[in-house]
Motif scaffolding. Structure first.
Motif, PDB file in Angstrom:
ATOM      1  N   THR A   1      11.003  -0.161  23.025  1.00  0.00           N
ATOM      2  CA  THR A   1      12.149   0.585  21.957  1.00  0.00           C
ATOM      3  C   THR A   1      12.713   1.760  22.344  1.00  0.00           C
ATOM      4  OG1 THR A   1      10.055  -0.224  20.705  1.00  0.00           O
ATOM      5  CG2 THR A   1      12.093   1.518  19.908  1.00  0.00           C
ATOM      6  N   GLY A   2      14.013   1.889  21.663  1.00  0.00           N
ATOM      7  CA  GLY A   2      15.281   2.813  22.324  1.00  0.00           C
ATOM      8  C   GLY A   2      16.282   2.961  21.836  1.00  0.00           C
ATOM      9  N   GLY A   3      16.883   3.547  21.263  1.00  0.00           N
ATOM     10  CA  GLY A   3      19.236   3.448  21.719  1.00  0.00           C
ATOM     11  C   GLY A   3      18.885   3.019  20.511  1.00  0.00           C
TER      12      GLY A   3
ATOM     13  N   VAL B   1       1.762  -9.685  23.777  1.00  0.00           N
ATOM     14  CA  VAL B   1       2.809  -8.020  23.898  1.00  0.00           C
ATOM     15  C   VAL B   1       2.611  -7.973  22.852  1.00  0.00           C
ATOM     16  CG1 VAL B   1       4.048  -6.173  25.236  1.00  0.00           C
ATOM     17  CG2 VAL B   1       2.296  -8.143  26.485  1.00  0.00           C
ATOM     18  N   TYR B   2       2.407  -6.788  22.083  1.00  0.00           N
ATOM     19  CA  TYR B   2       2.931  -6.817  20.298  1.00  0.00           C
ATOM     20  C   TYR B   2       3.951  -5.677  20.558  1.00  0.00           C
ATOM     21  CZ  TYR B   2      -0.863  -3.396  20.089  1.00  0.00           C
ATOM     22  OH  TYR B   2      -2.004  -2.414  19.556  1.00  0.00           O
ATOM     23  N   ASP B   3       3.703  -4.852  21.240  1.00  0.00           N
ATOM     24  CA  ASP B   3       4.509  -3.486  21.198  1.00  0.00           C
ATOM     25  C   ASP B   3       4.686  -2.536  22.665  1.00  0.00           C
ATOM     26  OD1 ASP B   3       5.845  -1.041  20.609  1.00  0.00           O
ATOM     27  OD2 ASP B   3       4.510   0.247  19.841  1.00  0.00           O
ATOM     28  N   VAL B   4       5.723  -2.120  23.063  1.00  0.00           N
ATOM     29  CA  VAL B   4       6.929  -1.580  24.127  1.00  0.00           C
ATOM     30  C   VAL B   4       7.205  -0.684  23.926  1.00  0.00           C
ATOM     31  CG1 VAL B   4       7.676  -1.889  26.417  1.00  0.00           C
ATOM     32  CG2 VAL B   4       6.849  -3.870  25.127  1.00  0.00           C
ATOM     33  N   GLU B   5       6.790   0.299  24.832  1.00  0.00           N
ATOM     34  CA  GLU B   5       6.573   2.151  24.740  1.00  0.00           C
ATOM     35  C   GLU B   5       7.080   2.867  25.593  1.00  0.00           C
ATOM     36  OE1 GLU B   5       4.218   4.357  21.744  1.00  0.00           O
ATOM     37  OE2 GLU B   5       4.944   2.660  20.538  1.00  0.00           O
ATOM     38  N   GLU B   6       8.173   3.925  26.175  1.00  0.00           N
ATOM     39  CA  GLU B   6       8.163   4.078  27.462  1.00  0.00           C
ATOM     40  C   GLU B   6       8.240   5.993  26.885  1.00  0.00           C
ATOM     41  OE1 GLU B   6      11.814   4.983  30.916  1.00  0.00           O
ATOM     42  OE2 GLU B   6      11.735   4.506  29.390  1.00  0.00           O
ATOM     43  N   VAL B   7       7.074   5.949  27.963  1.00  0.00           N
ATOM     44  CA  VAL B   7       6.321   7.684  27.370  1.00  0.00           C
ATOM     45  C   VAL B   7       6.349   8.389  29.333  1.00  0.00           C
ATOM     46  CG1 VAL B   7       4.213   9.378  27.329  1.00  0.00           C
ATOM     47  CG2 VAL B   7       4.851   7.043  25.806  1.00  0.00           C
ATOM     48  N   GLU B   8       7.180   9.332  29.455  1.00  0.00           N
ATOM     49  CA  GLU B   8       7.529   9.316  30.633  1.00  0.00           C
ATOM     50  C   GLU B   8       8.056   8.905  31.644  1.00  0.00           C
ATOM     51  OE1 GLU B   8       5.054  12.729  30.722  1.00  0.00           O
ATOM     52  OE2 GLU B   8       5.844  13.806  29.058  1.00  0.00           O
TER      53      GLU B   8
ATOM     54  N   PRO C   1      36.428  -3.867  29.221  1.00  0.00           N
ATOM     55  CA  PRO C   1      37.846  -3.221  29.408  1.00  0.00           C
ATOM     56  C   PRO C   1      39.119  -2.377  28.870  1.00  0.00           C
ATOM     57  CG  PRO C   1      36.289  -5.343  31.826  1.00  0.00           C
ATOM     58  CD  PRO C   1      35.637  -4.204  29.921  1.00  0.00           C
ATOM     59  N   ASP C   2      39.313  -1.919  28.807  1.00  0.00           N
ATOM     60  CA  ASP C   2      40.194  -1.431  27.756  1.00  0.00           C
ATOM     61  C   ASP C   2      40.289  -1.238  26.530  1.00  0.00           C
ATOM     62  OD1 ASP C   2      42.077  -1.637  30.402  1.00  0.00           O
ATOM     63  OD2 ASP C   2      42.318  -3.190  30.839  1.00  0.00           O
ATOM     64  N   PHE C   3      39.006  -1.528  26.747  1.00  0.00           N
ATOM     65  CA  PHE C   3      38.378  -0.935  25.116  1.00  0.00           C
ATOM     66  C   PHE C   3      37.520  -0.568  23.907  1.00  0.00           C
ATOM     67  CE2 PHE C   3      35.865  -2.907  20.697  1.00  0.00           C
ATOM     68  CZ  PHE C   3      36.953  -2.420  19.793  1.00  0.00           C
ATOM     69  N   ASP C   4      36.132  -0.233  24.814  1.00  0.00           N
ATOM     70  CA  ASP C   4      34.994   0.021  25.023  1.00  0.00           C
ATOM     71  C   ASP C   4      34.265   0.934  26.388  1.00  0.00           C
ATOM     72  OD1 ASP C   4      33.114   1.773  22.855  1.00  0.00           O
ATOM     73  OD2 ASP C   4      32.130  -0.153  23.493  1.00  0.00           O
ATOM     74  N   TYR C   5      33.945   2.381  25.769  1.00  0.00           N
ATOM     75  CA  TYR C   5      33.402   2.512  27.134  1.00  0.00           C
ATOM     76  C   TYR C   5      32.433   3.719  26.586  1.00  0.00           C
ATOM     77  CZ  TYR C   5      36.826   1.797  29.819  1.00  0.00           C
ATOM     78  OH  TYR C   5      38.231   0.471  30.724  1.00  0.00           O
ATOM     79  N   ASN C   6      31.056   3.354  26.762  1.00  0.00           N
ATOM     80  CA  ASN C   6      29.855   4.065  25.237  1.00  0.00           C
ATOM     81  C   ASN C   6      29.085   4.429  26.974  1.00  0.00           C
ATOM     82  OD1 ASN C   6      28.837   5.443  23.295  1.00  0.00           O
ATOM     83  ND2 ASN C   6      27.824   3.238  23.084  1.00  0.00           N
ATOM     84  N   GLY C   7      27.852   5.317  26.790  1.00  0.00           N
ATOM     85  CA  GLY C   7      26.984   5.261  27.211  1.00  0.00           C
ATOM     86  C   GLY C   7      25.520   4.636  26.823  1.00  0.00           C
ATOM     87  N   CYS C   8      25.485   3.723  27.584  1.00  0.00           N
ATOM     88  CA  CYS C   8      24.089   3.042  26.439  1.00  0.00           C
ATOM     89  C   CYS C   8      22.345   2.405  27.295  1.00  0.00           C
ATOM     90  CB  CYS C   8      25.029   1.936  25.889  1.00  0.00           C
ATOM     91  SG  CYS C   8      23.507   1.247  25.052  1.00  0.00           S
ATOM     92  N   GLY C   9      21.915   2.981  27.071  1.00  0.00           N
ATOM     93  CA  GLY C   9      20.002   1.898  27.233  1.00  0.00           C
ATOM     94  C   GLY C   9      20.114   0.560  27.791  1.00  0.00           C
ATOM     95  N   GLY C  10      20.770   0.129  26.582  1.00  0.00           N
ATOM     96  CA  GLY C  10      19.888  -1.354  25.365  1.00  0.00           C
ATOM     97  C   GLY C  10      20.526  -1.937  26.969  1.00  0.00           C
ATOM     98  N   THR C  11      20.094  -3.349  26.487  1.00  0.00           N
ATOM     99  CA  THR C  11      19.934  -4.236  26.687  1.00  0.00           C
ATOM    100  C   THR C  11      21.975  -5.061  25.808  1.00  0.00           C
ATOM    101  OG1 THR C  11      19.048  -6.415  25.271  1.00  0.00           O
ATOM    102  CG2 THR C  11      18.243  -5.383  27.984  1.00  0.00           C
ATOM    103  N   HIS C  12      22.507  -6.283  26.993  1.00  0.00           N
ATOM    104  CA  HIS C  12      23.975  -6.755  26.512  1.00  0.00           C
ATOM    105  C   HIS C  12      24.256  -7.802  27.341  1.00  0.00           C
ATOM    106  CE1 HIS C  12      23.990  -1.716  25.681  1.00  0.00           C
ATOM    107  NE2 HIS C  12      25.024  -2.525  24.721  1.00  0.00           N
ATOM    108  N   PRO C  13      24.688  -8.859  26.675  1.00  0.00           N
ATOM    109  CA  PRO C  13      24.887 -10.454  27.454  1.00  0.00           C
ATOM    110  C   PRO C  13      26.452  -9.780  28.572  1.00  0.00           C
ATOM    111  CG  PRO C  13      26.129 -10.131  25.091  1.00  0.00           C
ATOM    112  CD  PRO C  13      25.078  -8.740  24.846  1.00  0.00           C
TER     113      PRO C  13
END
Length: 403
Positions: free
Chosen positions: A43-45, A59-66, A188-200
């Motif tokens: 979970t994040g972002g 696996v019912y939950d996933v968290e990142e701790v440090e 390209p030529d539309f959106d540039y954004n910092g992100c840690g998620g998954t995308h197609p």
């Protein structure tokens, strides 16, 4: 203990092998494992976690701790080696929604300068909050058209790791929240954004975006939307509802609004008629009770016990009686389950305080009540029979203890 994140190498990964580095319980007593590498997104972002199995354990939950990715599981896993299986359907849905949000947010900013201040990826519907006081329908429609045009162009979606020194080479949509391990998601030529998620890999895989509605949310406008397969799901569900309404209202889709308004007007008319008839019946009932009233010294008394009659009806009936007759008192009790409810009232020409009367008898049933000198009401436990309770009230009347 850093875990290698395979989902950044390949967001479409479904299964993987790994070494179990830790198998422990957290402070809440939940079992979790830490792997040397994982394809489970934590979970994040604004993006929810992945689900699936590790060695066939859920696996019912996933968290990142440090940097430590904790996989929460139903039962402890003792093996050192494992195979993980991702629910790719859930993962791809999140990829569609997250990428769709990027495109929608960029379109609002490109076309109208409206900035997104938050994003929520829900189980059924997603939402962004725009930093604006109001949103016009024409603006929303124009943005939706632009978003779906970008999707149809099937532009690439690229994820790239960059250093702080390279940031100035990109026209970022907003300031970054980190200064190292910087990951950009680029259309390209539309959106540039910092992100840690998954995308197609491309906008075409988002399929479509549909703005559903928007609402005022404190100092912003919350826009609710869906992307990809959720659009088809919502279309199917809404079509099913429309078909049922077609049959219920005997009207085609384009006439449903008018047919519904007609039904509502009919309902209002019927409710008015029912109310008028209830009033007439209550007046007739009041006449009948007045005729049956017993004489008590110089006054008349109406007393009646009911089963499960609502308090508001007891009050209305008492008011009808005391308005229609002089020198009359009313004691009405309703019994429901283990409770008693009571209303006592008097006509204008009787000098007696109903609030004091009811206050003197309610303690006998552990009850409470209120009212005024003319009419009072209350309720309590059914530890006396309704008839015995009325006798208690009559006794107070006869001995003048309510005055």
């Amino acid at each position: 203990m850093t875990t290698e994140k395979l989902f950044y190498q390949d967001p479409y990964i479904k299964s993987f092998s790994a070494q179990i580095l830790q198998s422990r319980k957290d402070e809440q007593g939940r079992y979790y494992v830490v792997l040397d590498q994982t394809a489970f997104y934590p979970t994040g972002g604004g993006q929810p976690h992945d689900t699936g199995t590790i060695n066939d354990v859920q696996v019912y939950d996933v968290e990142e701790v440090e940097g430590e990715v904790r996989h929460f599981v139903d039962t402890p896993i003792e093996e050192k080696e494992c195979v993980g299986e991702i629910d790719l359907g859930r993962r791809f849905d999140h990829m569609q929604q997250h990428a769709g949000q990027h495109i929608l947010t960029a379109a609002f900013e490109e076309m109208y300068g409206y900035k997104t201040v938050s994003f929520h990826l829900g189980k059924e519907i997603c939402a962004i909050d725009l930093e604006i006081p109001a949103l016009q329908e024409e603006e929303a429609n124009n943005v939706e058209d632009r978003v779906n045009a970008i999707i149809l162009e099937n532009r690439p979606i690229e994820a790239r790791w960059v250093t702080a020194n390279e940031i100035d080479n990109f026209p970022l949509r907003k300031d970054l929240s980190v200064k190292e391990n910087i990951r950009l998601v680029i259309i390209p030529d539309f959106d540039y954004n910092g992100c840690g998620g998954t995308h197609p890999n491309s906008t075409g895989q988002v399929s479509s975006v549909k703005i559903l509605h928007w609402e005022k949310q404190k100092n912003s406008i919350r826009v609710h939307f869906i992307c990809g397969n959720r659009v088809l799901k919502q279309l199917h569900e809404k079509h099913q509802v429309i078909q049922r309404l077609n049959a219920l209202l005997s009207a085609p889709q384009e006439d449903l609004e008018a047919a519904t308004n007609h039904v509502k007007e009919q309902q209002k008319s019927l409710e008015k008629t029912v109310s008028e008839l209830k009033t007439e019946l209550m007046e007739e009932e009041a006449h009948g009770l007045i005729d049956q009233a017993t004489t008590m010294e110089n006054d008349r008394l109406v007393k009646k016990v009911y089963k499960e009659r609502p308090m508001n009806e007891l009050q209305q009936l008492a008011k009808h009686i005391t308005k229609k007759a002089d020198s009359i008192m009313v004691l009405l009790v309703s019994e429901k389950d283990d409770k008693l409810q009571v209303v006592c009232a008097r006509s204008q020409d009787i000098d007696m305080n109903m609030k004091e009367l009811i206050a003197s008898v309610l303690p006998k049933i552990n009850g409470r009540g209120g009212g005024n000198a003319m009419i009072a009401q209350g309720g309590g436990d059914n530890i006396l029979s309704p008839e015995a309770f009325i006798e208690e009230m009559m006794s107070k009347l006869v001995h003048g203890q309510s005055c």
